[in-house]
Design an enzyme around this catalytic site. Structure first.
Site, short mmCIF file in Angstrom:
data_model
loop_
_atom_site.label_atom_id
_atom_site.label_comp_id
_atom_site.label_asym_id
_atom_site.label_seq_id
_atom_site.Cartn_x
_atom_site.Cartn_y
_atom_site.Cartn_z
CG ASP A 1 31.12 -25.96 -38.79
OD1 ASP A 1 32.36 -25.89 -38.85
OD2 ASP A 1 30.48 -25.85 -37.73
CD GLN B 1 44.84 -12.48 -48.47
OE1 GLN B 1 45.28 -13.22 -47.59
NE2 GLN B 1 45.47 -11.39 -48.85
CG LEU B 2 44.93 -19.40 -50.97
CD1 LEU B 2 45.89 -18.75 -51.95
CD2 LEU B 2 45.69 -20.36 -50.04
CE1 TYR C 1 47.36 -19.15 -39.53
CE2 TYR C 1 49.40 -17.92 -39.59
CZ TYR C 1 48.39 -18.58 -40.24
OH TYR C 1 48.40 -18.66 -41.61
N1 SER Z 1 49.38 -13.88 -43.36
C1 SER Z 1 49.40 -14.62 -42.13
C2 SER Z 1 49.15 -13.76 -40.97
O1 SER Z 1 49.60 -12.64 -40.97
C3 SER Z 1 50.71 -15.31 -41.98
O2 SER Z 1 50.68 -16.50 -42.70
O3 SER Z 1 48.57 -14.20 -40.03
#
Ligand code: SER
Length: 315
Positions: A52, A12-13, A142
């Protein structure tokens, strides 16, 4: 001359940052790389290399043979997918960062960019106007990987002088790529359903406020921190970054102003708990003070811009 490598460019980024970096450094000075060869189709304007990030030898070879001076390391497993595959998320997110920091230490890399996230915060963090420095007890894999990553970035800066820079992105909203497994991605998906004339099933509750940012602001912030003089970047873990904060209901209403027949159903799932553990809004005064951060887009401007541009966009 700078030579820039973007890792995870197909995400996305990366899809949007790559073209901004080409504008800044020139198309010949930028290499987009991604695990997926299919990402190549997004980059007809610059070089693409399948890579990778976990393959340390190939990574080192590429950096050496291309005389890379800057790396943007964007490859990561996001929050919702990470909860389904915790050990994989930890391994990918941590090992890849550590191998890039090691390479930066050993070679003459000029700068490294690594994104952090509001996911570093947790249920014991102050929820409103969350300060830069406060309790962080993330409860997603995460978030734990981003928190640990921030500590490693600061460590490599302090011990080895690696010029690594980082931002704690809020939820990023853009129309040029499809949602990628995050908790904030409802705010991307909702626009696709609105344009397609479908009812949107929202996996968060109507009043779940989260910090959010429109992609052009995120790109600007990334370029701003990377172009700032070394001494202006005073925080070497990661900067709080903020633009707007809204709930699913508020975003729905902003879209409904433009598309009156649009409808929504709220069906919170496991992602609600993740959203509940994150801040409602974030205080980014350090970024504003240290390197002049300023956002441009609020919810109304963003909504109009996406609804005008999304229908004409080819994936
Ligand atoms: N956009 C990310 C997520 O929702 C948070 O940094 O995992």
């Amino acid at each position: 001359m700078e030579k820039v490598l973007i890792i995870g460019a197909g995400g996305q980024l990366g899809s949007e940052l790559t073209s901004a970096l080409c504008d800044q450094h020139g198309n010949d000075a930028v290499i987009a790389s991604d695990l997926h060869e299919t990402a190549k189709s997004k980059f007809d304007y610059c070089r693409f290399q399948q890579l990778d990030v976990m393959d340390n030898d190939s990574l080192k070879k590429l950096i050496k043979s291309e005389s890379i001076t800057q790396i943007y390391h964007l490859a990561a497993v996001l929050s919702a997918v990470g909860e389904k595959k915790p050990l994989f998320a930890w391994q990918l997110n941590m090992e890849s960062l550590l191998s890039i920091l090691e390479i930066a230490k050993e070679s003459n890399l000029d700068k490294v960019y690594w994104p952090s996230s509001i996911a570093v915060f947790g249920p014991n963090t102050p929820k409103t106007n969350t300060p830069q420095f406060c309790v962080k007890e993330p409860n997603t894999v995460y978030g734990i990987s981003k928190q640990a990553g921030e500590r490693w970035c600061q460590y490599y800066f302090e011990k080895y002088g690696v010029d690594v820079r980082s931002l704690r992105y809020p939820g990023l909203i853009g129309y040029k790529s499809l949602p990628g497994g995050g908790t904030t991605d409802y705010a991307v998906d909702i626009f696709h359903k609105a344009i397609e004339g479908e009812t949107f099933e929202c996996f968060l509750d109507k009043d779940s406020y989260l910090p959010m940012m429109y992609m052009p602001d995120a790109i600007k912030a990334t370029l701003d921190i990377m172009n700032a003089p070394r001494e202006s970047v005073k925080i070497r873990s990661s900067y709080n970054l903020s633009a707007m904060s809204f709930s699913p209901k508020e975003l729905f209403e902003a879209i409904q102003t433009e598309i009156p027949e649009f409808s929504i159903l709220y069906k919170p799932d496991f992602r609600q708990e993740i959203a509940d553990s994150w801040p409602d809004s974030v205080d980014d005064s350090h970024a504003r003070l240290d390197w002049g951060w300023n956002h441009q887009f609020g919810i109304k401007e963003m909504t109009r811009d996406i609804l005008v541009n999304l229908p004409n966009f080819q994936f």
